[in-house]
Design a protein around this motif. Structure first.
Motif, mmCIF file in Angstrom:
data_model
loop_
_atom_site.group_PDB
_atom_site.id
_atom_site.type_symbol
_atom_site.label_atom_id
_atom_site.label_comp_id
_atom_site.label_asym_id
_atom_site.label_seq_id
_atom_site.Cartn_x
_atom_site.Cartn_y
_atom_site.Cartn_z
ATOM 1 N N HIS A 1 13.734 45.734 -6.222
ATOM 2 C CA HIS A 1 15.102 46.278 -6.256
ATOM 3 C C HIS A 1 15.193 47.547 -5.409
ATOM 4 O O HIS A 1 16.303 48.056 -5.188
ATOM 5 N N GLY A 2 14.064 48.044 -4.902
ATOM 6 C CA GLY A 2 14.061 49.162 -3.971
ATOM 7 C C GLY A 2 13.914 48.737 -2.524
ATOM 8 O O GLY A 2 13.714 49.579 -1.646
ATOM 9 N N ASP B 1 24.961 54.217 -4.045
ATOM 10 C CA ASP B 1 23.712 54.171 -4.782
ATOM 11 C C ASP B 1 23.078 55.563 -4.806
ATOM 12 O O ASP B 1 23.270 56.342 -3.866
ATOM 13 N N ASP C 1 17.127 52.190 -1.109
ATOM 14 C CA ASP C 1 16.725 50.775 -1.213
ATOM 15 C C ASP C 1 16.295 50.194 0.125
ATOM 16 O O ASP C 1 16.564 49.035 0.443
ATOM 17 N N HIS D 1 19.176 45.370 -8.423
ATOM 18 C CA HIS D 1 19.748 45.435 -7.074
ATOM 19 C C HIS D 1 19.055 44.515 -6.076
ATOM 20 O O HIS D 1 19.541 44.335 -4.955
ATOM 21 N N SER D 2 17.946 43.910 -6.472
ATOM 22 C CA SER D 2 17.316 42.942 -5.565
ATOM 23 C C SER D 2 18.243 41.775 -5.257
ATOM 24 O O SER D 2 18.089 41.096 -4.240
#
Length: 334
Positions: free
Chosen positions: A163-164, A146, A150, A121-122
Motif C-alpha cells: 500500500h506504500g 494522502d 506511496d 491503498h494498494s
C-alpha cells in the motif's frame, strides 16, 4: 395559461435535459487489506455501505443515478513458487488488482463514473489501471490526496507493504526501478509523473524524497497548505495537471490525508493533517472543475480505534465522497 399539450411538451423537454445532465455513478467495493501490515481495511466497504452511503448519495440530487456493482472477488494466480524480495502478499495484491481493473472497465463501459471503496491503498493499482485501459494516458491526470507519497518500490520500501507502492507501479518514469514481476505483467506503467499532483503530504520516506527531487514531482505538503490556504493549493494543483481542463481527472483519496482528529480509524494516521472542512472544500473544488471521472476512497479501517473513532472516520469519508459528487453545504435544490 398553458394548454395541456404545451405543458406536456415542456415536461418532456425538461425530462430530456435532466437525462442529459444525469450523473451516472458506479460504486465498487474492494474488501482487501493485504497490502498493509494492519488488518481491517477490508471491512471498510461494508461499513460505508451499512452506514447508508448509497441512499445518501441518491439524496444529493435527483440527477444522480447510482448503481452498486458489489465487491471485487479474485482468484490467486500461479507464481510458480518464485519469490520477489520485499513485496509482501504479492500474489494477493496482484490478483485482486487485476480483478478490480476488469470491473472498472465494466463500469466505464456502462458509461458510469467508477467510485472505488477500499480497502488499503494498494487497490489504486487496479482502479487506475482500469481507467487507463479506457482513457489515453496523456488525456488523464491524477490527484493523490494522502499523508504519504506511496511511491516506494520493492528496493526502497522500508516495510515491503504494497500500500506504500501503488503510484510507483503505474508511472513510466519508475518502471526501470522495478524487477520483472510476472504477477503484475498486466499492469502497464503508461502514466507520466507530470500528470500527477500530491496534496496533504507529511510523511515521506528517504528514497521517495530523492524521487521527488529527481523527477520534479509536483506536490503540496501541509506546510504549503498552512502558507497558501486550501483554496489556492487546490486550484493550483488542478491547474498544474490539467491546465486546459480537457483531461479526465482521477482522485485517489486516502482517508489518512485527514488529521486523526477526523479520521483516526485508519492504518497509518499522521498528525497535522487536513481538517475535515479542508478535505470537503478540496473535493467541492474538484467537483466544480467538471473534470472528475473516477475516484478511490481508501484506508477506512473499522477495526482500529474505539467506536467514536470508527463513526467519525466513516462520517468523514462519506462527507468527502458527497462533496466530490456535488453535495452543497448550503443546501441541495435539485
Amino acid at each position: 395559461m398553458w394548454s395541456l399539450n404545451a405543458f406536456k411538451n415542456f415536461s418532456s423537454k425538461l425530462h430530456q435535459i435532466r437525462c442529459l445532465n444525469t450523473q451516472k455513478i458506479g460504486i465498487i467495493g474492494v474488501p482487501f487489506d493485504k497490502g498493509a501490515s494492519k488488518r481491517g481495511a477490508d471491512k471498510g466497504p461494508k461499513a460505508l455501505r451499512e452506514s447508508g452511503l448509497i441512499d445518501e448519495i441518491k439524496q444529493i440530487s435527483s440527477n444522480i443515478d447510482v448503481k452498486d456493482y458489489g465487491d471485487v472477488h479474485y482468484e490467486l494466480m500461479s507464481s510458480n513458487g518464485r519469490k520477489i524480495h520485499n513485496l509482501n502478499e504479492l500474489n494477493h495484491v496482484a490478483a485482486c488488482n487485476r480483478a478490480l481493473a476488469e470491473r472498472i472497465e465494466e463500469i466505464l463501459n456502462d458509461e458510469r463514473m467508477p467510485i472505488t471503496l477500499g480497502g488499503c491503498h494498494s487497490i489504486a493499482i487496479g482502479s487506475i489501471s482500469g481507467v487507463v485501459r479506457k482513457t489515453a494516458p496523456d488525456n488523464m491526470c491524477v490527484l493523490w490526496i494522502d499523508a504519504h507519497l506511496d511511491l516506494n518500490t520493492n528496493t526502497t520500501s522500508p516495510t515491503g507493504n504494497m500500500h506504500g507502492m501503488p503510484a510507483s507501479l503505474i508511472v513510466k518514469e519508475l518502471r526501470s526501478n522495478w524487477p520483472f514481476v510476472p504477477e503484475l505483467e498486466w499492469c502497464k506503467a503508461e502514466l507520466s509523473l507530470k500528470n500527477f499532483c500530491w496534496i496533504g503530504l507529511r510523511s515521506i520516506d528517504y528514497y521517495e524524497r530523492l524521487s521527488m527531487e529527481k523527477y520534479g514531482i509536483k506536490y503540496f505538503d501541509m506546510r504549503d497548505i498552512d502558507k497558501m490556504g486550501i483554496d489556492k493549493v487546490t486550484n493550483a494543483a488542478i491547474k498544474h495537471i490539467n491546465p486546459n481542463g480537457d483531461k479526465k481527472l482521477h482522485v485517489s483519496f486516502d482517508i489518512d490525508a485527514l488529521d486523526p482528529l477526523f479520521a483516526n480509524a485508519t492504518g497509518t494516521p499522521v498528525g497535522g493533517g487536513l481538517t475535515l472542512r479542508e478535505g470537503i472544500f478540496l473535493m467541492e473544488e474538484v467537483y466544480k472543475s467538471g473534470t472528475l471521472r473516477s475516484m478511490d476512497l481508501v484506508e477506512v479501517n473499522p477495526q482500529l480505534g474505539d467506536a467514536r473513532d470508527v463513526t467519525n472516520t466513516i462520517n468523514s469519508a462519506k462527507a468527502i465522497l458527497y462533496a466530490a459528487l456535488g453535495n452543497n453545504r448550503s443546501g441541495n435544490t435539485s
